[in-house]
Scaffold this motif. Structure first.
Motif, PDB file in Angstrom:
ATOM      1  N   CYS A  84       0.840  -1.191   0.000  1.00 29.00           N
ATOM      2  CA  CYS A  84       0.000   0.000   0.000  1.00 29.00           C
ATOM      3  C   CYS A  84       0.877   1.243   0.000  1.00 29.00           C
ATOM      4  N   ASN A  86      -0.353   4.313   0.684  1.00 28.79           N
ATOM      5  CA  ASN A  86      -0.975   5.372   1.495  1.00 28.79           C
ATOM      6  C   ASN A  86      -0.518   5.311   2.942  1.00 28.79           C
ATOM      7  N   CYS A  88      -2.426   5.886   5.969  1.00 29.74           N
ATOM      8  CA  CYS A  88      -3.663   6.121   6.731  1.00 29.74           C
ATOM      9  C   CYS A  88      -3.298   5.873   8.189  1.00 29.74           C
ATOM     10  N   CYS A  91      -4.475   2.374  10.037  1.00 28.63           N
ATOM     11  CA  CYS A  91      -4.445   1.047   9.408  1.00 28.63           C
ATOM     12  C   CYS A  91      -3.073   0.375   9.497  1.00 28.63           C
ATOM     13  N   ASN A  94      -0.595   0.510   6.481  1.00 27.14           N
ATOM     14  CA  ASN A  94       0.016   1.825   6.283  1.00 27.14           C
ATOM     15  C   ASN A  94       1.463   1.715   5.776  1.00 27.14           C
ATOM     16  N   GLU A 130      -3.848  -0.423  -1.206  1.00 25.43           N
ATOM     17  CA  GLU A 130      -4.040   0.532  -2.297  1.00 25.43           C
ATOM     18  C   GLU A 130      -2.703   0.914  -2.934  1.00 25.43           C
ATOM     19  N   LYS A 198      -4.697   8.555  -1.622  1.00 27.54           N
ATOM     20  CA  LYS A 198      -5.981   8.506  -0.909  1.00 27.54           C
ATOM     21  C   LYS A 198      -6.351   9.859  -0.300  1.00 27.54           C
TER      22      LYS A 198
END
Ligand code: SF4
Length: 366
Positions: A84, A86, A88, A91, A94, A130, A198
């Motif tokens: 991922c 991003n 966040c 999470c 991350n 993501e 994001k």
């Protein structure tokens, strides 16, 4: 046309004041109505409505049986990759959390699919972290093509796509889209999505509508409860669902109610959503949107999931793993902790005992 314009309209209201001023008579008046407006929905989300949960539950149960029958639809998730890009704050996947990341190759995806299908699951939700770089649309398409022999229905829960990309995946065999806004409050959204694509609030907010325009048959949205005041988040997610319902008449819609769970990292939720709060949200959703599905994942514990069933739930995940390769390999990191670890067989048995028909297939791809 975009839901963002509606969001701005409701954002200007003083919702705290509406919640504070609601009284018992307001709740009784709302419960006596046949169909509810958004102002009524706010009353059902207010603190005073917690005194009326029993009456709300009786009506919610009736509405659910009337609109869906006594059936619960079962599905399982399959995590393809935990890469991922991003950051966040809430999470475990991350980009700043250091752990060995994994991405399944097509052969491994096929093996995971086989293992899930052997349990009897026919409806699959495939997920990725993501990252367009690690999980490009071409990879997801290849995965869907490999899995569609085993499953009658495949949903995706991945990064937001452009309309043409959704069309490409529908063509490959996808028929449902799950995408959570995480938090509707635009300012908090910006704070908790620290870096990465994001951060683009509107691109994500409009993703369900792009999916609908592309021809998705089923769309599932929701907030991640805990990031802002749950009453407001429940309100905006339901208004978003109603917007899609009004504009895309053939769409099958569902709301999910994920709550923040412990994960790798130390993020503290802004708003703690108790079990009682969760009950109030489900009941208010059901009364405001009687024909919208409500989905509950294995994030919630066994007892709670069993007790919430008659209140309006229509869809459950079963025998889930949230680790990449979690059905056939044992060395992956879970995205979040599973609370209900029962097998599909046990869940089916429980549903039958409670008078519900477990549904594994409601769609056949031709
Ligand atoms: S919530 Fe999704 S986008 Fe954010 S870090 Fe986790 S996997 Fe990545």
């Amino acid at each position: 046309m975009s839901f963002y314009n509606e969001y701005l309209k409701y954002k200007g209201l003083n919702l705290d004041d509406v919640f504070k001023r609601a009284n018992d008579n307001d709740v009784r008046r709302v419960l006596a109505k046949d169909s509810l407006e958004w102002e009524d929905f706010l009353i059902l989300l207010s603190p005073v409505a917690t005194k009326h949960l029993e009456e709300m539950a009786q009506r919610a149960n009736k509405e659910t049986i009337q609109n869906f029958g006594r059936v619960i639809f079962l599905y399982a998730p399959l995590y393809l990759s935990d890469h991922c890009v991003n950051q966040c704050a809430y999470c475990g996947f991350n980009v700043k959390n250091k752990f060995k990341r994994k991405k399944l190759n097509i052969e491994e995806i096929r093996r995971e699919g086989e293992a899930i299908a052997k349990k009897g699951i026919k409806h699959l939700l495939i997920l990725t972290g993501e990252s367009r770089k690690h999980s490009p649309v071409s990879y997801i398409k290849e995965a869907v093509e490999a899995l569609k022999d085993y499953f009658s229905s495949i949903d995706i829960e991945i990064y937001p796509l452009y309309k043409g990309e959704y069309e490409e995946l529908i063509e490959a065999g996808v028929d449902g889209l799950t995408i959570y806004q995480e938090v509707y409050n635009e300012e908090i959204y910006d704070q908790v999505h620290i870096t990465g694509p994001k951060k683009d609030y509107r691109y994500r907010l409009d993703a369900p509508e792009r999916g609908a325009k592309a021809g998705m048959r089923r769309i599932n949205i929701g907030p991640l409860f805990g990031l802002d005041d749950w009453r407001k988040e429940a309100f905006f997610s339901a208004i978003h669902t109603q917007y899609l319902q009004k504009n895309y008449l053939d769409l099958e819609l569902a709301l999910s109610l994920p709550r923040l769970r412990p994960h790798l990292g130390s993020f503290q939720p802004k708003s703690i959503v108790s079990d009682r709060d969760l009950v109030q949200i489900i009941l208010a959703y059901r009364l405001f949107l009687p024909r919208v599905g409500i989905s509950l994942s294995t994030r919630e514990g066994e007892n709670l999931r069993d007790n919430l069933l008659p209140l309006g739930i229509t869809k459950l995940s079963a025998e889930s793993s949230t680790a990449v390769g979690g059905y056939t390999q044992k060395d992956s990191t879970d995205q979040f902790a599973i609370s209900d670890g029962r097998s599909l067989k046990e869940i089916k048995k429980l549903l039958l005992e409670k008078g519900y028909q477990p549904i594994l297939q409601d769609w056949h791809r031709i």
